[in-house]
Design a protein around this motif. Structure first.
Motif, short mmCIF file in Angstrom:
data_model
loop_
_atom_site.label_atom_id
_atom_site.label_comp_id
_atom_site.label_asym_id
_atom_site.label_seq_id
_atom_site.Cartn_x
_atom_site.Cartn_y
_atom_site.Cartn_z
N MET A 172 37.80 46.29 23.37
CA MET A 172 38.62 45.15 23.70
C MET A 172 37.96 44.38 24.84
SD MET A 172 42.51 44.54 23.18
CE MET A 172 42.40 44.74 21.50
N GLU A 173 38.21 43.09 24.85
CA GLU A 173 37.58 42.21 25.83
C GLU A 173 38.63 41.31 26.49
OE1 GLU A 173 33.62 40.35 24.92
OE2 GLU A 173 34.88 38.57 24.84
N ILE A 174 38.50 41.10 27.81
CA ILE A 174 39.37 40.16 28.51
C ILE A 174 38.70 38.80 28.46
CG2 ILE A 174 40.44 39.54 30.70
CD1 ILE A 174 40.18 42.46 31.54
N ILE A 175 39.45 37.81 28.03
CA ILE A 175 38.92 36.44 27.96
C ILE A 175 39.71 35.58 28.94
CG2 ILE A 175 38.58 34.44 26.49
CD1 ILE A 175 38.37 36.50 24.15
N LEU A 176 38.97 34.91 29.82
CA LEU A 176 39.56 34.05 30.83
C LEU A 176 39.37 32.59 30.45
CD1 LEU A 176 40.69 33.32 33.66
CD2 LEU A 176 38.37 33.67 34.53
N ASP A 177 40.45 31.85 30.37
CA ASP A 177 40.39 30.40 30.17
C ASP A 177 40.34 29.78 31.57
OD1 ASP A 177 40.76 27.72 29.63
OD2 ASP A 177 42.42 28.04 28.24
N ARG A 178 39.12 29.66 32.11
CA ARG A 178 38.92 29.25 33.50
C ARG A 178 39.61 27.93 33.84
NH1 ARG A 178 36.82 31.69 37.16
NH2 ARG A 178 35.54 33.03 35.90
N PRO A 179 39.52 26.88 33.03
CA PRO A 179 40.19 25.63 33.38
C PRO A 179 41.71 25.77 33.50
CG PRO A 179 38.63 25.24 31.61
CD PRO A 179 38.71 26.73 31.81
N ARG A 180 42.27 26.71 32.78
CA ARG A 180 43.72 26.91 32.79
C ARG A 180 44.18 27.72 34.02
NH1 ARG A 180 46.66 28.14 27.35
NH2 ARG A 180 48.13 26.53 27.86
N CYS A 181 43.30 28.57 34.55
CA CYS A 181 43.65 29.45 35.66
C CYS A 181 43.93 28.63 36.92
CB CYS A 181 42.51 30.43 35.95
SG CYS A 181 42.84 31.54 37.32
N GLU A 182 45.08 28.92 37.55
CA GLU A 182 45.48 28.22 38.78
C GLU A 182 45.38 29.11 40.01
OE1 GLU A 182 49.39 26.69 37.94
OE2 GLU A 182 48.60 25.18 36.56
N GLY A 183 44.88 30.32 39.85
CA GLY A 183 44.66 31.21 40.98
C GLY A 183 45.91 31.78 41.62
N HIS A 184 46.95 32.00 40.84
CA HIS A 184 48.18 32.58 41.37
C HIS A 184 47.98 34.01 41.90
CE1 HIS A 184 50.86 29.35 40.09
NE2 HIS A 184 50.08 29.26 39.02
N GLY A 185 47.08 34.77 41.27
CA GLY A 185 46.76 36.11 41.73
C GLY A 185 47.66 37.22 41.23
N LEU A 186 48.60 36.90 40.36
CA LEU A 186 49.48 37.95 39.84
C LEU A 186 48.69 38.98 39.03
CD1 LEU A 186 52.52 35.75 38.76
CD2 LEU A 186 52.26 37.10 40.84
N CYS A 187 47.69 38.52 38.31
CA CYS A 187 46.86 39.42 37.51
C CYS A 187 46.11 40.38 38.42
CB CYS A 187 45.89 38.63 36.64
SG CYS A 187 44.81 37.52 37.57
N GLU A 188 45.63 39.89 39.53
CA GLU A 188 44.92 40.73 40.49
C GLU A 188 45.85 41.80 41.06
OE1 GLU A 188 42.17 40.09 44.42
OE2 GLU A 188 43.95 38.85 44.22
#
Length: 62
Positions: free
Chosen positions: A1-17
């Motif tokens: 499995m692979e994590i795919i990041l849609d960088r332009p969509r990311c707003e840096g909320h940090g909840l994932c971190e």
């Protein structure tokens, strides 16, 4: 499995971190950095949680 990041969509909320610090982190500029792209079985639950908590759906698993 692979994590795919849609960088332009990311707003840096940090909840994932917060739920998956072993897989990703925010850098000094608030940009998300994936420390792991290919997830193994042990990391799968954390990766799913990270994708689930993202308020802008910038992460997905494939």
């Amino acid at each position: 499995m692979e994590i795919i990041l849609d960088r332009p969509r990311c707003e840096g909320h940090g909840l994932c971190e917060e739920v998956a610090p072993q897989l990703m982190h925010l850098d000094d500029e608030g940009e998300l950095v994936l420390d792991v792209v290919h997830v193994n079985e042990d990391q799968l639950d954390a990766a799913k949680q990270a994708a689930r908590v993202c308020p802008v759906a910038a992460l997905r698993l494939a």
